[in-house]
Write a protein that holds these residues in place. Structure first.
Motif, PDB file in Angstrom:
ATOM      1  N   PRO A   1     -10.024   1.167  -0.762  1.00  0.00           N
ATOM      2  CA  PRO A   1     -11.374   1.607  -1.150  1.00  0.00           C
ATOM      3  C   PRO A   1     -12.397   0.482  -1.124  1.00  0.00           C
ATOM      4  CG  PRO A   1      -9.724   2.451  -2.696  1.00  0.00           C
ATOM      5  CD  PRO A   1      -9.027   1.454  -1.816  1.00  0.00           C
ATOM      6  N   GLY A   2     -11.937  -0.762  -1.332  1.00  0.00           N
ATOM      7  CA  GLY A   2     -12.859  -1.889  -1.371  1.00  0.00           C
ATOM      8  C   GLY A   2     -13.501  -2.223  -0.035  1.00  0.00           C
ATOM      9  N   VAL A   3     -12.939  -1.702   1.069  1.00  0.00           N
ATOM     10  CA  VAL A   3     -13.509  -1.987   2.397  1.00  0.00           C
ATOM     11  C   VAL A   3     -14.095  -0.729   3.027  1.00  0.00           C
ATOM     12  CG1 VAL A   3     -11.927  -3.917   2.762  1.00  0.00           C
ATOM     13  CG2 VAL A   3     -11.292  -1.642   3.595  1.00  0.00           C
ATOM     14  N   ALA A   4     -14.083   0.368   2.281  1.00  0.00           N
ATOM     15  CA  ALA A   4     -14.499   1.651   2.850  1.00  0.00           C
ATOM     16  C   ALA A   4     -15.945   1.622   3.331  1.00  0.00           C
ATOM     17  CB  ALA A   4     -14.307   2.767   1.822  1.00  0.00           C
ATOM     18  N   ASP A   5     -16.845   1.005   2.557  1.00  0.00           N
ATOM     19  CA  ASP A   5     -18.258   1.003   2.946  1.00  0.00           C
ATOM     20  C   ASP A   5     -18.471   0.219   4.233  1.00  0.00           C
ATOM     21  OD1 ASP A   5     -21.127   1.521   2.389  1.00  0.00           O
ATOM     22  OD2 ASP A   5     -21.188  -0.663   2.205  1.00  0.00           O
ATOM     23  N   ALA A   6     -17.873  -0.958   4.322  1.00  0.00           N
ATOM     24  CA  ALA A   6     -18.027  -1.779   5.528  1.00  0.00           C
ATOM     25  C   ALA A   6     -17.449  -1.069   6.749  1.00  0.00           C
ATOM     26  CB  ALA A   6     -17.354  -3.131   5.331  1.00  0.00           C
ATOM     27  N   LEU A   7     -16.293  -0.429   6.584  1.00  0.00           N
ATOM     28  CA  LEU A   7     -15.676   0.272   7.706  1.00  0.00           C
ATOM     29  C   LEU A   7     -16.501   1.486   8.130  1.00  0.00           C
ATOM     30  CD1 LEU A   7     -11.871   0.183   6.751  1.00  0.00           C
ATOM     31  CD2 LEU A   7     -13.017  -1.100   8.563  1.00  0.00           C
ATOM     32  N   SER A   8     -17.125   2.138   7.187  1.00  0.00           N
ATOM     33  CA  SER A   8     -17.899   3.334   7.520  1.00  0.00           C
ATOM     34  C   SER A   8     -19.083   3.009   8.417  1.00  0.00           C
ATOM     35  CB  SER A   8     -18.383   4.021   6.240  1.00  0.00           C
ATOM     36  OG  SER A   8     -19.396   3.250   5.604  1.00  0.00           O
ATOM     37  N   ARG A   9     -19.541   1.748   8.376  1.00  0.00           N
ATOM     38  CA  ARG A   9     -20.685   1.345   9.191  1.00  0.00           C
ATOM     39  C   ARG A   9     -20.290   0.534  10.422  1.00  0.00           C
ATOM     40  NH1 ARG A   9     -23.217  -2.272   6.687  1.00  0.00           N
ATOM     41  NH2 ARG A   9     -21.893  -2.526   4.861  1.00  0.00           N
ATOM     42  N   ALA A  10     -19.031   0.175  10.540  1.00  0.00           N
ATOM     43  CA  ALA A  10     -18.593  -0.723  11.613  1.00  0.00           C
ATOM     44  C   ALA A  10     -18.590  -0.032  12.976  1.00  0.00           C
ATOM     45  CB  ALA A  10     -17.205  -1.272  11.312  1.00  0.00           C
ATOM     46  N   GLU A  11     -19.086  -0.760  13.962  1.00  0.00           N
ATOM     47  CA  GLU A  11     -19.059  -0.284  15.350  1.00  0.00           C
ATOM     48  C   GLU A  11     -18.015  -1.034  16.179  1.00  0.00           C
ATOM     49  OE1 GLU A  11     -23.716   0.425  16.157  1.00  0.00           O
ATOM     50  OE2 GLU A  11     -23.135  -1.419  15.117  1.00  0.00           O
ATOM     51  N   VAL A  12     -17.639  -2.218  15.697  1.00  0.00           N
ATOM     52  CA  VAL A  12     -16.673  -3.055  16.403  1.00  0.00           C
ATOM     53  C   VAL A  12     -15.641  -3.559  15.399  1.00  0.00           C
ATOM     54  CG1 VAL A  12     -16.315  -5.176  17.747  1.00  0.00           C
ATOM     55  CG2 VAL A  12     -18.404  -3.813  18.084  1.00  0.00           C
ATOM     56  N   LEU A  13     -14.365  -3.489  15.770  1.00  0.00           N
ATOM     57  CA  LEU A  13     -13.303  -4.144  15.006  1.00  0.00           C
ATOM     58  C   LEU A  13     -12.834  -5.366  15.784  1.00  0.00           C
ATOM     59  CD1 LEU A  13     -11.046  -1.205  13.732  1.00  0.00           C
ATOM     60  CD2 LEU A  13     -12.687  -2.571  12.407  1.00  0.00           C
ATOM     61  N   VAL A  14     -12.846  -6.502  15.124  1.00  0.00           N
ATOM     62  CA  VAL A  14     -12.265  -7.720  15.685  1.00  0.00           C
ATOM     63  C   VAL A  14     -10.873  -7.846  15.099  1.00  0.00           C
ATOM     64  CG1 VAL A  14     -12.448 -10.222  15.869  1.00  0.00           C
ATOM     65  CG2 VAL A  14     -14.523  -8.809  15.951  1.00  0.00           C
ATOM     66  N   THR A  15      -9.879  -7.550  15.905  1.00  0.00           N
ATOM     67  CA  THR A  15      -8.502  -7.461  15.416  1.00  0.00           C
ATOM     68  C   THR A  15      -7.681  -8.678  15.846  1.00  0.00           C
ATOM     69  OG1 THR A  15      -7.803  -6.206  17.358  1.00  0.00           O
ATOM     70  CG2 THR A  15      -8.607  -4.946  15.481  1.00  0.00           C
ATOM     71  N   GLY A  16      -6.519  -8.785  15.229  1.00  0.00           N
ATOM     72  CA  GLY A  16      -5.596  -9.865  15.561  1.00  0.00           C
ATOM     73  C   GLY A  16      -4.239  -9.558  14.973  1.00  0.00           C
ATOM     74  N   TRP A  17      -3.350 -10.538  14.988  1.00  0.00           N
ATOM     75  CA  TRP A  17      -2.022 -10.357  14.421  1.00  0.00           C
ATOM     76  C   TRP A  17      -2.147  -9.925  12.965  1.00  0.00           C
ATOM     77  CZ3 TRP A  17      -2.298 -15.459  16.979  1.00  0.00           C
ATOM     78  CH2 TRP A  17      -1.822 -15.396  18.293  1.00  0.00           C
ATOM     79  N   GLY A  18      -1.390  -8.902  12.583  1.00  0.00           N
ATOM     80  CA  GLY A  18      -1.422  -8.407  11.222  1.00  0.00           C
ATOM     81  C   GLY A  18      -2.346  -7.228  11.014  1.00  0.00           C
ATOM     82  N   CYS A  19      -3.056  -6.821  12.056  1.00  0.00           N
ATOM     83  CA  CYS A  19      -3.904  -5.632  11.928  1.00  0.00           C
ATOM     84  C   CYS A  19      -3.015  -4.394  11.866  1.00  0.00           C
ATOM     85  CB  CYS A  19      -4.860  -5.531  13.112  1.00  0.00           C
ATOM     86  SG  CYS A  19      -5.931  -4.062  13.055  1.00  0.00           S
ATOM     87  N   PRO A  20      -3.274  -3.484  10.918  1.00  0.00           N
ATOM     88  CA  PRO A  20      -2.487  -2.242  10.876  1.00  0.00           C
ATOM     89  C   PRO A  20      -2.741  -1.410  12.130  1.00  0.00           C
ATOM     90  CG  PRO A  20      -3.761  -2.558   8.849  1.00  0.00           C
ATOM     91  CD  PRO A  20      -4.266  -3.562   9.831  1.00  0.00           C
ATOM     92  N   PRO A  21      -1.810  -0.547  12.496  1.00  0.00           N
ATOM     93  CA  PRO A  21      -2.011   0.313  13.669  1.00  0.00           C
ATOM     94  C   PRO A  21      -3.274   1.153  13.539  1.00  0.00           C
ATOM     95  CG  PRO A  21       0.264   0.416  12.910  1.00  0.00           C
ATOM     96  CD  PRO A  21      -0.496  -0.341  11.867  1.00  0.00           C
ATOM     97  N   LEU A  22      -3.954   1.323  14.659  1.00  0.00           N
ATOM     98  CA  LEU A  22      -5.188   2.115  14.679  1.00  0.00           C
ATOM     99  C   LEU A  22      -4.846   3.567  14.982  1.00  0.00           C
ATOM    100  CD1 LEU A  22      -7.460  -0.462  16.518  1.00  0.00           C
ATOM    101  CD2 LEU A  22      -7.423   0.086  14.088  1.00  0.00           C
ATOM    102  N   ASP A  23      -4.280   4.227  13.975  1.00  0.00           N
ATOM    103  CA  ASP A  23      -3.892   5.625  14.130  1.00  0.00           C
ATOM    104  C   ASP A  23      -5.051   6.533  13.699  1.00  0.00           C
ATOM    105  OD1 ASP A  23      -3.896   5.438  11.370  1.00  0.00           O
ATOM    106  OD2 ASP A  23      -1.712   5.435  11.190  1.00  0.00           O
ATOM    107  N   GLU A  24      -4.791   7.821  13.643  1.00  0.00           N
ATOM    108  CA  GLU A  24      -5.847   8.784  13.312  1.00  0.00           C
ATOM    109  C   GLU A  24      -6.438   8.521  11.934  1.00  0.00           C
ATOM    110  OE1 GLU A  24      -8.303  11.074  14.820  1.00  0.00           O
ATOM    111  OE2 GLU A  24      -6.425  11.522  15.882  1.00  0.00           O
ATOM    112  N   ASN A  25      -5.612   8.163  10.966  1.00  0.00           N
ATOM    113  CA  ASN A  25      -6.105   7.890   9.617  1.00  0.00           C
ATOM    114  C   ASN A  25      -7.006   6.663   9.596  1.00  0.00           C
ATOM    115  OD1 ASN A  25      -4.760  10.080   8.482  1.00  0.00           O
ATOM    116  ND2 ASN A  25      -2.910   8.883   8.045  1.00  0.00           N
ATOM    117  N   ALA A  26      -6.606   5.623  10.326  1.00  0.00           N
ATOM    118  CA  ALA A  26      -7.433   4.419  10.392  1.00  0.00           C
ATOM    119  C   ALA A  26      -8.767   4.715  11.038  1.00  0.00           C
ATOM    120  CB  ALA A  26      -6.691   3.324  11.160  1.00  0.00           C
ATOM    121  N   LEU A  27      -8.739   5.489  12.115  1.00  0.00           N
ATOM    122  CA  LEU A  27      -9.976   5.790  12.829  1.00  0.00           C
ATOM    123  C   LEU A  27     -10.915   6.660  11.984  1.00  0.00           C
ATOM    124  CD1 LEU A  27      -8.557   6.412  16.392  1.00  0.00           C
ATOM    125  CD2 LEU A  27      -9.834   4.428  15.584  1.00  0.00           C
ATOM    126  N   ALA A  28     -10.356   7.471  11.112  1.00  0.00           N
ATOM    127  CA  ALA A  28     -11.199   8.284  10.228  1.00  0.00           C
ATOM    128  C   ALA A  28     -12.018   7.404   9.294  1.00  0.00           C
ATOM    129  CB  ALA A  28     -10.329   9.245   9.427  1.00  0.00           C
TER     130      ALA A  28
END
Length: 337
Positions: free
Chosen positions: A48-75
């Motif tokens: 919940p602490g990152v929900a606001d930032a993610l709701s506005r994000a257009e780009v994810l800068v990912t790397g090792w340790g990023c969780p899988p970008l599944d349907e729940n993540a994309l939501a």
């Protein structure tokens, strides 16, 4: 993506990697290009602490340790337009959901190929000099080797078989050009003309194995390549041959390879294994004809900045309305890592 403002971006990776991927000068350049908070690094898309930032994000800068970008993540990232991966393979990260949403994906896999190819070149040169076996002899004898012992040693005219004209394979082929090697290549997607342009002679896999002094593996880890070097194919490598694997352990049948190495018929330089790491009782840790390293060929230490630089350059292209230079397409995943 709106041109009037910089794209909104969020880091998603293990934060331990962030300082090496984006040292201060590179991070400053990144922040000039994107609206990104370097103190916010997502490790859980459901937090919940990152929900606001993610709701506005257009780009994810990912790397090792990023969780899988599944349907729940994309939501959690409804405005997502691009994933810029500051690492190599995106296969563990992206799934069908990402492609269905039309998200562009970029990877720093080409940048990560550079240290792997450099490591492999060093190992080939040392293997040609029989450096690892001679070092073991030197530990016992404390004397220089005899002329008879070194009669078959040397890199002049040595046949090196490269399996896979991947990004690493192609960079390695470039690095091998100044040396007096004969280069053989197996890659089902490379024809004779392209192989010649790469400085290699195309061959079937079996012909390459039987014709090489040193075999180095650079094929992708996909279902079709699992255990491509099985017991029958390992047996094709000539007595005294050397196998170098800096790709993935799953490409080799390790039970069969272990038998060959225990017998002393072959030698191996292994930066990757299956499983990884090997169990503590594996004979490969102590065999004198095995040089085993803990998956260090890829980007480490200050080499990580090269990966971060690719991401910054890709972000600059996005902000300027230009296409990605290192885009990974869905169709690519059938034959690349």
């Amino acid at each position: 993506m709106p041109a009037a403002r910089p794209p909104r971006a969020v880091f998603a990776m293990d934060p331990v990697h962030l300082p090496l991927l984006f040292p201060a000068p590179l991070l400053t350049r990144l922040r000039r290009t994107a609206d990104i908070d370097p103190a916010l690094v997502v490790g859980d898309f459901a937090d919940p602490g990152v929900a606001d930032a993610l709701s506005r994000a257009e780009v994810l800068v990912t790397g090792w340790g990023c969780p899988p970008l599944d349907e729940n993540a994309l939501a959690a990232v409804p405005s997502l337009r691009a994933v810029l991966h500051a690492a190599g393979s995106v296969r563990p990260l992206v799934g069908e959901a990402l492609w269905r949403h039309g998200v562009a994906v970029s990877s720093a896999v080409t940048a990560n190929a550079a240290p792997v190819a450099e490591y492999t070149l060093a190992m080939i040169l040392l293997a040609g000099k029989d450096a690892f076996a001679l070092r073991e002899d030197f530990r016992v004898t404390h004397a220089r080797p005899t002329a008879a012992r070194t009669a078959a040693v040397g890199n002049l005219g040595r046949r090196v078989g490269v399996i896979g004209a991947s990004r690493v394979g192609r960079r390695l082929l470039e690095l091998l050009r100044p040396y007096d090697f004969e280069i053989l290549l197996h890659d089902p997607y490379v024809d004779a003309a392209e192989a010649a342009a790469l400085g290699a002679r195309p061959m079937s896999l079996d012909a390459l194995l039987s014709g090489s002094d040193i075999v180095t593996v650079h094929a992708p880890d996909v279902p079709a390549t699992r255990h491509m070097l099985n017991r029958e194919r390992l047996a094709l490598i000539r007595d005294g041959g050397v196998l170098v694997n800096t790709a993935r352990g799953a490409l080799v049948d390790h039970a069969a390879l272990t038998d060959e190495l225990v017998s002393g018929r072959l030698s191996a330089i292994l930066d990757v294994t299956e499983p990884e790491p090997l169990p503590p009782d594996s004979p490969l840790y102590t065999l004198p004809n095995v040089f085993l390293t803990p998956h260090i060929a890829g980007s480490l230490g200050n080499e990580l900045e090269r990966l971060g630089r690719v991401v910054v350059e890709e972000l600059e292209r996005l902000a300027a309305g230009l296409p990605l230079a290192h885009e990974v397409r869905h169709a690519d995943l059938t034959r690349v890592a």
